[in-house]
Each structure stands twice: as structure tokens, then as C-alpha cells.
Design an enzyme around this catalytic site. Structure first.
Site, short mmCIF file in Angstrom:
data_model
loop_
_atom_site.label_atom_id
_atom_site.label_comp_id
_atom_site.label_asym_id
_atom_site.label_seq_id
_atom_site.Cartn_x
_atom_site.Cartn_y
_atom_site.Cartn_z
N ARG A 92 -71.09 -59.03 -8.91
CA ARG A 92 -69.76 -58.69 -9.41
C ARG A 92 -69.70 -59.05 -10.89
O ARG A 92 -70.25 -60.07 -11.31
CB ARG A 92 -68.68 -59.47 -8.66
N GLU A 149 -63.83 -53.06 -14.01
CA GLU A 149 -64.34 -51.70 -13.78
C GLU A 149 -63.20 -50.71 -13.56
O GLU A 149 -62.18 -51.11 -12.98
CB GLU A 149 -65.25 -51.69 -12.53
N HIS A 191 -72.14 -49.17 -11.21
CA HIS A 191 -71.91 -49.76 -9.88
C HIS A 191 -72.49 -48.86 -8.77
O HIS A 191 -71.75 -48.34 -7.92
CB HIS A 191 -70.41 -50.00 -9.65
#
Ligand code: 8YV
Length: 321
Positions: free
Chosen positions: A240, A269, A287
Site C-alpha cells: 500500500r 491513488e 496498482h
């Protein structure tokens, strides 16, 4: 009159057919769509028996309230669940589930790919080639590291960290790890040594993050830690974004005090800090850790299995709370 209402599953954004089809067979399904805003999600949440979220959808008290008292399960379309307020769910007696295991391989393999891509300066090399800056074979250019003979530091020796460690070990790396619990089975399997975080950062040539996002792991890697990894070291983050102070990371790459970085995740994000976009020796991916066909289909199926079991009054396969 018997109430024959079909139970309602609200999908905040989107779910793949592998999960959507079995849900549609049994329940009414309402989807927010790929670009669903917070307001739209709150609007469609009303009356949900089950709510399907993903890491970009904060599940907090306000959202639970919008779902109403009938809500029985929040099924997260991810293994990570830092977007879900577990206490708020517990207070309302709402079950929370995630999708572990099915994405272990995909994410570990992507971490390995990022290790190689960052360690071998692939982004800079490709960028130069595409921009017409390649002026011929240069023995001094783009020199990186080899995994064989390197020390690889795994921060968080859970399922994904373990699989990544195996892959690196097979390629000839020595493995060190840091985390809240000792893993004697991993130590026996590959001679891995458990170290305190600082010791790991000093010992490792490559550091790969596999810890969850919690208050304790926020900015686990900041300026001081990056300095410990060092000017030849490589940092990989597929966990993360909040684990790394991105300003400090950009600064270390700019100053050359960190060798290279491979990132798949970011704070805030889908925003990516401008400084990271411009930083040298930095591979950036959007991602995609779990983005393989088997993994994403497996995740979608797991979401459906979790929803179906809870709504049918059974124990879900992957319950968080
Ligand atoms: C993606 C992940 O977030 O599972 C996780 O925790 O970070 C990734 O798998 C997921 O694919 C988004 O739904």
C-alpha cells in the site's frame, strides 16, 4: 402476504462476471459503475443486504448508515481491507470479508518483476530508447544489480511476502525478513533470518514491502529508512502506498541516495505524485499486483462466495470480522 423481495447486493463500482453472474442468479444487483463518485455510491447503497467494495471505496460509518439496518456483509474485492472501518462494521454487526490466497502468486510475481525492472533500470532504459536517446551500446550505462548473491529483505512475511521470498531465494538470494511474528517454517525452508526493521534495511540490497496499511505501518519507510537501504539499494512496494513517504522517496531518488524503486501503489491513488513521475531509476505501475486472469477471476468468485454464504446464513470462506 409473504414478503418475496429478492435480497439486494450493491456493488459500489464494478465486479467481474466470475463474481457478478452467481450473484445475479440469486439476488438483485445494483452497480455504481467504474467512475462512481462517493455521492453516487451513497445514493445507490440504500437497502443493501450486501455491499461489495474495493480499495478505492472507503467503507465508513456514513456509508454503513446509507446502506441501512439490513446490511449483513461488506465483501471487499481485495485482500487488503484498510479502506474498511472494521470497528464501525463490528458495532453494526456487519461481517467483513476479503479475497486472500487467489492473488498471492500474481502479486508476488509482480513484486519480482518490479525488483528486476527497478534493479536493472528498465524504465530509464526504455524511456531513453523511446525518446531516441540511445546512442549505441554503452558498457557503463544502466548498470544494475543481480538477484543471485543479493540479500533480499522482506518486510511482512505473510502469504505474499513468503511467496516472493521463495521466488527470490530460487534465484539465489539470501533472505532476511522483518515482521511482528517469527516464521520458523520460513527460516527452516530457506535459511531466512528475522531482523529488526533497521537491521533489515542495512543488510538488504533489495527491500520488498508486504505489510498491511495500518496506523503503525504509515510511513514505515521515510527519509531515515531510505538512507539505510542506501545508494545501491532497491525498494519495491506492491503493498500500500501509505507505507512509504513518497516525498522522501522522490528526494532520495533525485539525490542518488537510493539506488532504485519499483512501485505499484501510491498514497491517494489514482493520483501519482509529480515528483515520482519525474524521478530517475523509478519504475511506476498503476496498482496491477493482482491483475492476472486467474487472480482477478478468483477474487471476483471469492467476493460472490463470501456474499452468498453470509446471505444464506452460513460462515463465509474469508471473514475478517
Ligand atoms: C487490488 C489489492 O487492490 O487485493 C488487494 O489488496 O491491492 C489488489 O488486489 C485489487 O485488485 C483492487 O480490487
Amino acid at each position: 402476504m409473504v414478503n418475496s423481495r429478492r435480497m439486494l447486493v450493491v456493488v459500489a463500482r464494478v465486479l467481474l462476471p466470475a463474481g457478478l453472474d452467481p450473484l445475479r442468479d440469486r439476488f438483485e444487483v445494483r452497480e455504481g459503475g467504474f467512475d462512481a463518485t462517493r455521492d453516487r455510491v451513497l445514493e445507490i447503497a440504500g437497502g443493501a443486504d450486501a455491499f461489495v467494495a474495493d480499495p478505492s471505496v472507503p467503507v465508513d460509518a456514513q456509508l454503513l448508515e446509507a446502506c441501512g439496518d439490513g446490511l449483513r456483509v461488506v465483501a471487499n474485492f481485495a485482500v487488503g481491507y484498510d479502506n474498511v472501518d472494521l470497528d464501525a462494521c463490528k458495532q453494526r454487526g456487519v461481517v467483513v470479508t476479503n479475497t486472500p490466497d487467489v492473488l498471492t502468486e500474481a502479486t508476488a510475481e509482480l513484486a519480482l518483476a518490479l525488483t528486476l525492472a527497478a534493479g536493472r533500470r528498465m524504465s530509464d532504459a526504455e524511456r531513453d530508447l523511446r525518446a531516441g536517446r540511445w546512442r549505441g551500446w554503452d558498457p557503463a550505462a544502466y548498470r544494475g544489480i543481480e538477484i543471485r548473491g543479493s540479500t533480499v529483505g522482506v518486510v511482512g512475511m505473510g502469504r505474499i511476502g513468503h511467496r516472493y521470498a521463495r521466488l527470490a531465494h530460487v534465484l539465489g538470494a539470501e533472505i532476511v525478513y522483518a515482521g511482528p511474528t517469527a516464521k520458523p517454517e520460513v527460516e527452516n525452508e530457506m535459511g531466512a533470518r528475522r531482523l529488526e526493521l533497521d537491521g533489515l534495511l542495512e543488510a538488504a540490497d533489495i527491500v520488498s514491502l508486504h505489510a498491511p496499511a495500518t496506523a503503525e505501518t504509515r510511513h514505515l519507510i521515510g527519509a531515515r529508512e531510505l538512507e539505510l537501504i542506501g545508494a545501491d539499494g532497491v525498494l519495491v512496494n506492491t503493498a500500500r502506498g501509505t507505507l512509504v513517504d513518497s516525498d522522501a522517496l522522490a528526494g532520495a531518488l533525485e539525490a542518488g541516495t537510493l539506488g532504485a524503486a519499483g512501485l505499484d501503489v501510491y498514497e491517494g491513488e489514482p493520483e501519482v505524485p509529480e515528483r515520482l513521475l519525474a524521478a530517475p531509476r523509478c519504475v511506476l505501475l498503476p496498482h496491477i499486483g493482482s491483475a492476472t486472469v486467474p487472480s482477478r477471476d478468483g477474487m471476483a468468485r471469492a467476493v460472490a462466495d463470501n456474499v452468498i454464504t453470509v446471505l444464506e446464513g452460513r460462515e463465509p470462506p474469508s471473514r475478517v470480522v
